[in-house]
Motif scaffolding. Sequence first.
Motif, PDB file in Angstrom:
ATOM      1  N   LYS A   1      -2.738   2.739   3.352  1.00 18.63           N
ATOM      2  CA  LYS A   1      -3.797   2.703   4.372  1.00 18.63           C
ATOM      3  C   LYS A   1      -3.440   1.776   5.524  1.00 18.63           C
ATOM      4  O   LYS A   1      -3.850   1.991   6.646  1.00 18.63           O
ATOM      5  N   GLN A   2      -2.663   0.735   5.257  1.00 16.81           N
ATOM      6  CA  GLN A   2      -2.228  -0.152   6.327  1.00 16.81           C
ATOM      7  C   GLN A   2      -0.996  -0.906   5.856  1.00 16.81           C
ATOM      8  O   GLN A   2      -0.715  -0.968   4.668  1.00 16.81           O
ATOM      9  N   ALA A   3      -0.262  -1.461   6.820  1.00 15.69           N
ATOM     10  CA  ALA A   3       0.880  -2.294   6.446  1.00 15.69           C
ATOM     11  C   ALA A   3       0.387  -3.725   6.334  1.00 15.69           C
ATOM     12  O   ALA A   3      -0.550  -4.117   7.027  1.00 15.69           O
ATOM     13  N   ILE A   4       1.026  -4.507   5.470  1.00 18.37           N
ATOM     14  CA  ILE A   4       0.538  -5.869   5.286  1.00 18.37           C
ATOM     15  C   ILE A   4       1.071  -6.813   6.358  1.00 18.37           C
ATOM     16  O   ILE A   4       0.786  -7.992   6.339  1.00 18.37           O
TER      17      ILE A   4
ATOM     18  N   PHE B   1       0.833  -1.210   0.000  1.00 23.21           N
ATOM     19  CA  PHE B   1       0.000   0.000   0.000  1.00 23.21           C
ATOM     20  C   PHE B   1       0.866   1.259   0.000  1.00 23.21           C
ATOM     21  O   PHE B   1       0.464   2.287  -0.547  1.00 23.21           O
TER      22      PHE B   1
ATOM     23  N   ASP C   1      -1.299  -4.880   9.854  1.00 26.26           N
ATOM     24  CA  ASP C   1      -2.667  -4.533   9.445  1.00 26.26           C
ATOM     25  C   ASP C   1      -3.352  -3.554  10.395  1.00 26.26           C
ATOM     26  O   ASP C   1      -4.546  -3.673  10.652  1.00 26.26           O
TER      27      ASP C   1
ATOM     28  N   ASP D   1      -5.662   3.669  -0.908  1.00 27.30           N
ATOM     29  CA  ASP D   1      -6.307   2.363  -1.011  1.00 27.30           C
ATOM     30  C   ASP D   1      -5.742   1.617  -2.223  1.00 27.30           C
ATOM     31  O   ASP D   1      -4.961   2.163  -2.996  1.00 27.30           O
ATOM     32  N   LEU D   2      -6.177   0.380  -2.378  1.00 19.04           N
ATOM     33  CA  LEU D   2      -5.583  -0.484  -3.410  1.00 19.04           C
ATOM     34  C   LEU D   2      -5.789   0.040  -4.837  1.00 19.04           C
ATOM     35  O   LEU D   2      -4.937  -0.101  -5.686  1.00 19.04           O
TER      36      LEU D   2
END
Lengths: 255, 90
Positions: free
Chosen positions: A121-124, A40, A127, A183-184
């Motif tokens: 928006k977030q880390a994978i 992201f 999260d 976002d994605l």
Amino acid sequence: MSLRRALVGCKRVIDYLVKVRVNPQGTGVVKDVKHSMNNFDEIAVEEAIRLKEAKKLEEVVVVSCGPKQSVDVIRTALAMGADRGIHVTVDDTDKLEPLAVAKIFAKLVDVEKPDLVIMGKQAIDDDSNQTAQMLAALVDWPQATFASKVVVSDDASKLEVTREIDGGLETINVKVPAVISADLRLNEPRYATLPNIMKAKKKKVDTKTPEDLGVDIVSQLEYVSVAEPPKRSGGTKVESVDELLDKLKNEAKVL
Amino acid sequence: MRMMRTCLGMHPAVRELYKRYIFAGKDYPAGLDVVRRRVKQEFMANKDLKTEEEVLHAVARGRWYFNNEFVPAIKLRKYRDMKKRYYDNQ
């Protein structure tokens, strides 16, 4: 008119293709695997670079908090087209919470005076999906989270951001300076070319510590244990219909 | 770029193309080993090209494949993986 500067956050995480495993002590995950930039955050970096290429933004500054290998992630972002990097050295990223990262960013906002902060928006890995929101609160800027489209107004005083929300899209106007989280579907990140990777080695990366910035990064949480999800127990083969019925009745008790 | 190719050694454009594949191969879904094997095979298939023109033509084909097939495969895998992880749970 264009925006002066954007801070872009990028985190070094375990590569999305690696199967994450819990270490034998049950205290965390196995670390000596391939790492790369959070997916992201790649999208966030790409958006900043696109704004720059569209002459809507003058400078893209990449920030990463993490161990010394985080410089690789900054270099990747520089190879994609960012101008310079800031590396905030934190040895144990497991204990680095979103609030601490948001505080570090808030200090950097004071120093660098950007018009825009873009983050994934977030880390994978953890999260969390908190840093952008917390930063917006700390610096008291408007926030546009889960952005799937960003349009800068002609006089560069406002942003029109399309957000992905439950069951549809929401379009909002925010005044700059603002915090955006990507976002994605915001864009498709480019792939750094070999010559650009070489050029990126010459770009400037500042190294700072949280102490330099006067930020207390002591963790408020204690990790009790880390466990893998329960393994799926194997199925069995049955020889006949009667046996199946018998098992369903007596073992599974569904009939 | 060197215009004359000596009989010894590889054309610089060929080497550069090979490097590109190996570098990006680290991110390829099937893994670097598969990429190295396949790319080497394809490069070796063209080892008997003699003239500069033939070599550059093959390099152009290799660059086209890199930009239009190889890198998009990496990007697509990334997108699909994220979509599956975070968006397909309805």
